[in-house]
Write a protein that holds these residues in place. Structure first.
Motif, PDB file in Angstrom:
ATOM      1  N   LEU A 102     -11.102 -32.928  38.834  1.00 14.20           N
ATOM      2  CA  LEU A 102     -11.117 -34.379  38.645  1.00 14.20           C
ATOM      3  C   LEU A 102     -10.993 -34.759  37.179  1.00 14.20           C
ATOM      4  O   LEU A 102     -10.704 -35.900  36.853  1.00 14.20           O
ATOM      5  N   THR A 103     -11.180 -33.784  36.297  1.00 13.76           N
ATOM      6  CA  THR A 103     -11.015 -34.032  34.865  1.00 13.76           C
ATOM      7  C   THR A 103      -9.609 -33.657  34.399  1.00 13.76           C
ATOM      8  O   THR A 103      -9.313 -33.715  33.209  1.00 13.76           O
ATOM      9  N   GLY A 104      -8.735 -33.257  35.347  1.00 10.10           N
ATOM     10  CA  GLY A 104      -7.342 -32.984  35.021  1.00 10.10           C
ATOM     11  C   GLY A 104      -7.015 -31.561  34.625  1.00 10.10           C
ATOM     12  O   GLY A 104      -5.884 -31.249  34.286  1.00 10.10           O
ATOM     13  N   TYR A 105      -7.977 -30.666  34.672  1.00  7.95           N
ATOM     14  CA  TYR A 105      -7.752 -29.274  34.294  1.00  7.95           C
ATOM     15  C   TYR A 105      -7.098 -28.526  35.458  1.00  7.95           C
ATOM     16  O   TYR A 105      -7.599 -28.570  36.576  1.00  7.95           O
ATOM     17  N   PRO A 106      -5.981 -27.828  35.216  1.00  3.61           N
ATOM     18  CA  PRO A 106      -5.349 -27.089  36.315  1.00  3.61           C
ATOM     19  C   PRO A 106      -6.091 -25.779  36.609  1.00  3.61           C
ATOM     20  O   PRO A 106      -6.464 -25.051  35.691  1.00  3.61           O
ATOM     21  N   LEU A 107      -6.322 -25.525  37.862  1.00  5.51           N
ATOM     22  CA  LEU A 107      -6.925 -24.260  38.289  1.00  5.51           C
ATOM     23  C   LEU A 107      -5.902 -23.527  39.148  1.00  5.51           C
ATOM     24  O   LEU A 107      -5.521 -24.009  40.218  1.00  5.51           O
ATOM     25  N   TRP A 108      -5.469 -22.393  38.673  1.00  6.08           N
ATOM     26  CA  TRP A 108      -4.468 -21.609  39.384  1.00  6.08           C
ATOM     27  C   TRP A 108      -5.147 -20.869  40.533  1.00  6.08           C
ATOM     28  O   TRP A 108      -6.136 -20.179  40.344  1.00  6.08           O
ATOM     29  N   ILE A 109      -4.593 -21.036  41.719  1.00  8.83           N
ATOM     30  CA  ILE A 109      -5.152 -20.413  42.920  1.00  8.83           C
ATOM     31  C   ILE A 109      -4.013 -19.686  43.618  1.00  8.83           C
ATOM     32  O   ILE A 109      -2.959 -20.289  43.849  1.00  8.83           O
ATOM     33  N   PRO A 110      -4.204 -18.422  43.947  1.00  3.87           N
ATOM     34  CA  PRO A 110      -3.122 -17.693  44.622  1.00  3.87           C
ATOM     35  C   PRO A 110      -2.726 -18.393  45.928  1.00  3.87           C
ATOM     36  O   PRO A 110      -3.602 -18.752  46.726  1.00  3.87           O
ATOM     37  N   PRO A 111      -1.447 -18.615  46.149  1.00  3.31           N
ATOM     38  CA  PRO A 111      -1.007 -19.303  47.375  1.00  3.31           C
ATOM     39  C   PRO A 111      -1.482 -18.632  48.657  1.00  3.31           C
ATOM     40  O   PRO A 111      -1.627 -19.283  49.676  1.00  3.31           O
ATOM     41  N   GLU A 112      -1.759 -17.320  48.596  1.00  8.86           N
ATOM     42  CA  GLU A 112      -2.260 -16.638  49.798  1.00  8.86           C
ATOM     43  C   GLU A 112      -3.756 -16.904  50.031  1.00  8.86           C
ATOM     44  O   GLU A 112      -4.298 -16.505  51.056  1.00  8.86           O
TER      45      GLU A 112
END
Length: 171
Positions: A102-112
């Motif tokens: 919600l603060t705009g920081y991207p969190l990379w999450i594996p698509p699987e």
């Protein structure tokens, strides 16, 4: 969900709100502290089930965790925004490979692993907020410590000594 927002703003427990939906025997209790000892496990199962959903449990796994058959379906019907949020975040992960806090920081999450999206959004946002609080607090502590030194109160400098989840502990 406006009910969740209202409960949060009124400092009420979301877990208790949901527990009263799943377990009719808890309808007359306002807080978890009001629940008689013999019924308290129902509240505990509800909290566990709520976290299971946040962490991406399937309907069958959520029902097992809630220890109530049909709980997932009941809650999906009663609070459709939760399922909609989960599905939207899963789609974002599959499409972009990340979600934003919600603060705009991207969190990379594996698509699987799209089931990690809701947890990432919630915990990532909480982490960003507590980080901002720690930075803001340091400024307050610095001002306090300078004032105490000027006035020679004989105090040791105040400092942040511990952060756990949403709690900051000072000395």
């Amino acid at each position: 969900n406006q009910e969740f927002i209202n409960a949060f703003e009124a400092d009420k427990s979301i877990h208790m709100l949901i527990a009263r939906e799943i377990h009719p025997e808890l309808k007359n209790f306002e807080t978890s502290e009001d629940i008689p000892k013999e019924l308290y496990p129902l509240y505990k199962y509800t909290k566990n089930g709520n976290f299971a959903i946040i962490y991406g449990a399937t309907p069958a796994k959520a029902d097992m965790t809630y220890k109530k058959k049909g709980a997932f379906h009941l809650l999906s019907q009663r609070f459709p925004e939760v399922r909609e949020l989960t599905q939207r975040l899963h789609q974002e992960v599959k499409t972009y490979g990340y979600i934003e806090t919600l603060t705009g920081y991207p969190l990379w999450i594996p698509p699987e692993d799209p089931h990690k999206a809701v947890s990432g959004k919630i915990q990532g946002t909480a982490g960003a907020i507590i980080g901002q609080a720690m930075v803001a607090t340091q400024g307050i502590l610095d001002t306090w410590n300078r004032k105490c030194r000027r006035e020679d109160h004989g105090h040791e400098d105040a400092k942040l000594i511990l952060q756990v989840h949403d709690e900051l502990v000072f000395d």
